[in-house]
Design an enzyme around this catalytic site. Sequence first.
Site, PDB file in Angstrom:
ATOM      1  N   CYS A   2      26.904  78.323 -52.180  1.00 31.22           N
ATOM      2  CA  CYS A   2      27.403  76.993 -51.881  1.00 31.22           C
ATOM      3  C   CYS A   2      26.230  76.039 -51.706  1.00 31.22           C
ATOM      4  O   CYS A   2      25.074  76.432 -51.733  1.00 31.22           O
ATOM      5  CB  CYS A   2      28.240  77.017 -50.598  1.00 31.22           C
ATOM      6  SG  CYS A   2      29.607  78.202 -50.642  1.00 31.22           S
ATOM      7  N   LEU A  51      31.396  77.258 -53.337  1.00 32.55           N
ATOM      8  CA  LEU A  51      31.645  78.255 -54.367  1.00 32.55           C
ATOM      9  C   LEU A  51      32.459  79.347 -53.698  1.00 32.55           C
ATOM     10  O   LEU A  51      31.966  80.052 -52.817  1.00 32.55           O
ATOM     11  CB  LEU A  51      30.335  78.825 -54.920  1.00 32.55           C
ATOM     12  CG  LEU A  51      30.487  79.912 -55.990  1.00 32.55           C
ATOM     13  CD1 LEU A  51      31.114  79.340 -57.263  1.00 32.55           C
ATOM     14  CD2 LEU A  51      29.156  80.572 -56.300  1.00 32.55           C
ATOM     15  N   ASN A  75      26.113  78.372 -46.241  1.00 29.11           N
ATOM     16  CA  ASN A  75      25.900  78.861 -47.600  1.00 29.11           C
ATOM     17  C   ASN A  75      25.524  80.328 -47.479  1.00 29.11           C
ATOM     18  O   ASN A  75      24.499  80.651 -46.880  1.00 29.11           O
ATOM     19  CB  ASN A  75      24.764  78.076 -48.276  1.00 29.11           C
ATOM     20  CG  ASN A  75      24.309  78.738 -49.572  1.00 29.11           C
ATOM     21  OD1 ASN A  75      25.109  79.314 -50.295  1.00 29.11           O
ATOM     22  ND2 ASN A  75      23.008  78.674 -49.844  1.00 29.11           N
ATOM     23  N   GLY A  76      26.347  81.218 -48.007  1.00 26.99           N
ATOM     24  CA  GLY A  76      25.957  82.620 -47.937  1.00 26.99           C
ATOM     25  C   GLY A  76      27.121  83.576 -47.858  1.00 26.99           C
ATOM     26  O   GLY A  76      28.286  83.196 -48.044  1.00 26.99           O
ATOM     27  N   THR A 316       4.705  81.062 -63.074  1.00 25.67           N
ATOM     28  CA  THR A 316       5.461  82.299 -63.288  1.00 25.67           C
ATOM     29  C   THR A 316       6.936  82.136 -62.938  1.00 25.67           C
ATOM     30  O   THR A 316       7.809  82.726 -63.579  1.00 25.67           O
ATOM     31  CB  THR A 316       4.844  83.467 -62.484  1.00 25.67           C
ATOM     32  OG1 THR A 316       5.514  84.675 -62.829  1.00 25.67           O
ATOM     33  CG2 THR A 316       4.976  83.255 -60.985  1.00 25.67           C
ATOM     34  N   ARG A 319       8.549  80.326 -65.927  1.00 24.36           N
ATOM     35  CA  ARG A 319       8.655  81.256 -67.063  1.00 24.36           C
ATOM     36  C   ARG A 319       9.856  82.182 -66.906  1.00 24.36           C
ATOM     37  O   ARG A 319      10.600  82.426 -67.856  1.00 24.36           O
ATOM     38  CB  ARG A 319       7.381  82.106 -67.150  1.00 24.36           C
ATOM     39  CG  ARG A 319       6.139  81.402 -67.624  1.00 24.36           C
ATOM     40  CD  ARG A 319       4.960  82.370 -67.552  1.00 24.36           C
ATOM     41  NE  ARG A 319       3.721  81.806 -68.064  1.00 24.36           N
ATOM     42  CZ  ARG A 319       2.557  82.457 -68.080  1.00 24.36           C
ATOM     43  NH1 ARG A 319       2.502  83.709 -67.620  1.00 24.36           N
ATOM     44  NH2 ARG A 319       1.478  81.885 -68.558  1.00 24.36           N
TER      45      ARG A 319
END
Length: 583
Positions: A2, A51, A75-76, A316, A319
Amino acid sequence: MCGILAVLGCSDDSQAKRVRVLELSRRLKHRGPDWSGLYQHGDCYLAHQRLAIIDPASGDQPLYNENQAIVVTVNGEIYNHEELRKSLPNHKFRTGSDCDVIAHLYEEHGENFVDMLDGMFSFVLLDTRDDSFIVARDAIGITSLYIGWGLDGSVWISSELKGLNDDCEHFESFPPGHMYSSKEGGFRRWYNPPWFSEAIPSAPYDPLVLRRAFESAVIKRLMTDVPFGVLLSGGLDSSLVASITARHLAGTKAAKQWGAQLHSFCVGLEGSPDLKAAKEVADYLGTVHHEFHFTVQDGIDAIEDVIYHIETYDVTTIRASTPMFLMSRKIKSLGVKMVISGEGSDEIFGGYLYFHKAPNKEEFHRETCRKIKALHQYDCLRANKSTSAWGLEARVPFLDKEFIKVAMDIDPEWKMIKPERGRIEKWVLRRAFDDEEQPYLPKHILYRQKEQFSDGVGYSWIDGLKAHASQHVTDKMMLNASHIFPHNTPTTKEAYYYRMIFERFFPQNSARLTVPGGASVACSTAKAVEWDSAWSNNLDPSGRAALGVHLSAYDQKLTTVSAANVPTKIIDNMPRIMEVTAP
């Protein structure tokens, strides 16, 4: 995942301020496309973009206690929520959401309940009885979170930079394993495991104890009310996650709702090492396998979107985030909302190839501690934001609190890489799942050499990025890099290219300070670069920079060639496949 946004004590309870908070909260809507909520109490605002994974029908936020005096935006996922509910027999819960326990735990235990939560989380809790608040982030920083301060005395909390960077005088990453209390006026670390002090552990290695701890970590993450799958690169970590999930899925609530056959997902350039290995593992496990291809040009075209969502200029991370970002969109299009992934193993077990050069067990262990502490700036940030960009949730069982405790208690002598004794990187993990009677994986997959995600999707991906950057960043620009970017000055054209894009989206000084810097080879910390004198001339985060270790290492004679000499033509159809056999 979320998206949460809180503005606390802003001395403005006007409609205009409410509209502004709603506007900023919408910047996080990609994280939670299912529903939005906003709670206002005077000059305090708690916003949420949901979500829905657990109790999609009634778990909308913010969440409250019985009399709505305590308000929470979260959120979690709280994996032990059913156990915690049983410990609160005198409380009435309004929803079936796993996060509903937080307000009630606060009622019972005050601010000292956070360590009782088993999961990944970021939350803001407002106690309207005295207008106090607390903010907390999970132990390792699996969920992203930022804190900012306004000139009006306000405190801001947001899941992403873009929720607060335009309205705060100063902001920074919220430290993992910490809470912020308005009563105390500052941070306090709630997560205090033995390994945090970097003291050298001495517990003997027990393969079965390690195996059971990881199986438990995976099984608890099968808690879902929506379709899910596993990310499968064909490397050790994701393959173990897939194997355990496939083995234990039958009989779970998730299997009854969505079927007992596991779905797996992989991304790569045509013919890449990961695609080949993942297909083999998927066939072995009997998963419904989804293979997504992308070209170097597809990835390059997505770079600006990736940097906007990932909120970093670290080479990194960008990428590796790009293929994951592209794959997450495809996965979400199939109706899947949650995936289980393999991040964290390399940090815990010293799986990066540069660990071959660790001089002793003490340095080996201290480096794993440093790597775990920095995960929220790298792999956790990538996994969280690459998936959340498309409303997909990623769960990471290797970063389970209990599993980390078991793994980090092992005497690091067992983790040391000793080729002469047949011990390659992450040997203790491989050995724990090397079961002759009921094999988890084929032997050559169980003992496949480490591939960093940005390498495994296809080596020409990184080569193509470097070539693209060399077309957009001139040698003259590089000469002035230290004046243009005095903090974390980019030392390559690729890094300069990413930095230009980042600064366009996030021009504030606070934003650039949220991104780590320093020398690195094959994803090492700056301290570990000292392990090999040759590495200081070959500072690249790719695993192929581990000269003398990686089977497809960069040619040592070419490591000093400038980016200006990289051919401008991009070739993305020449994969370098390698076969690795068990020792």
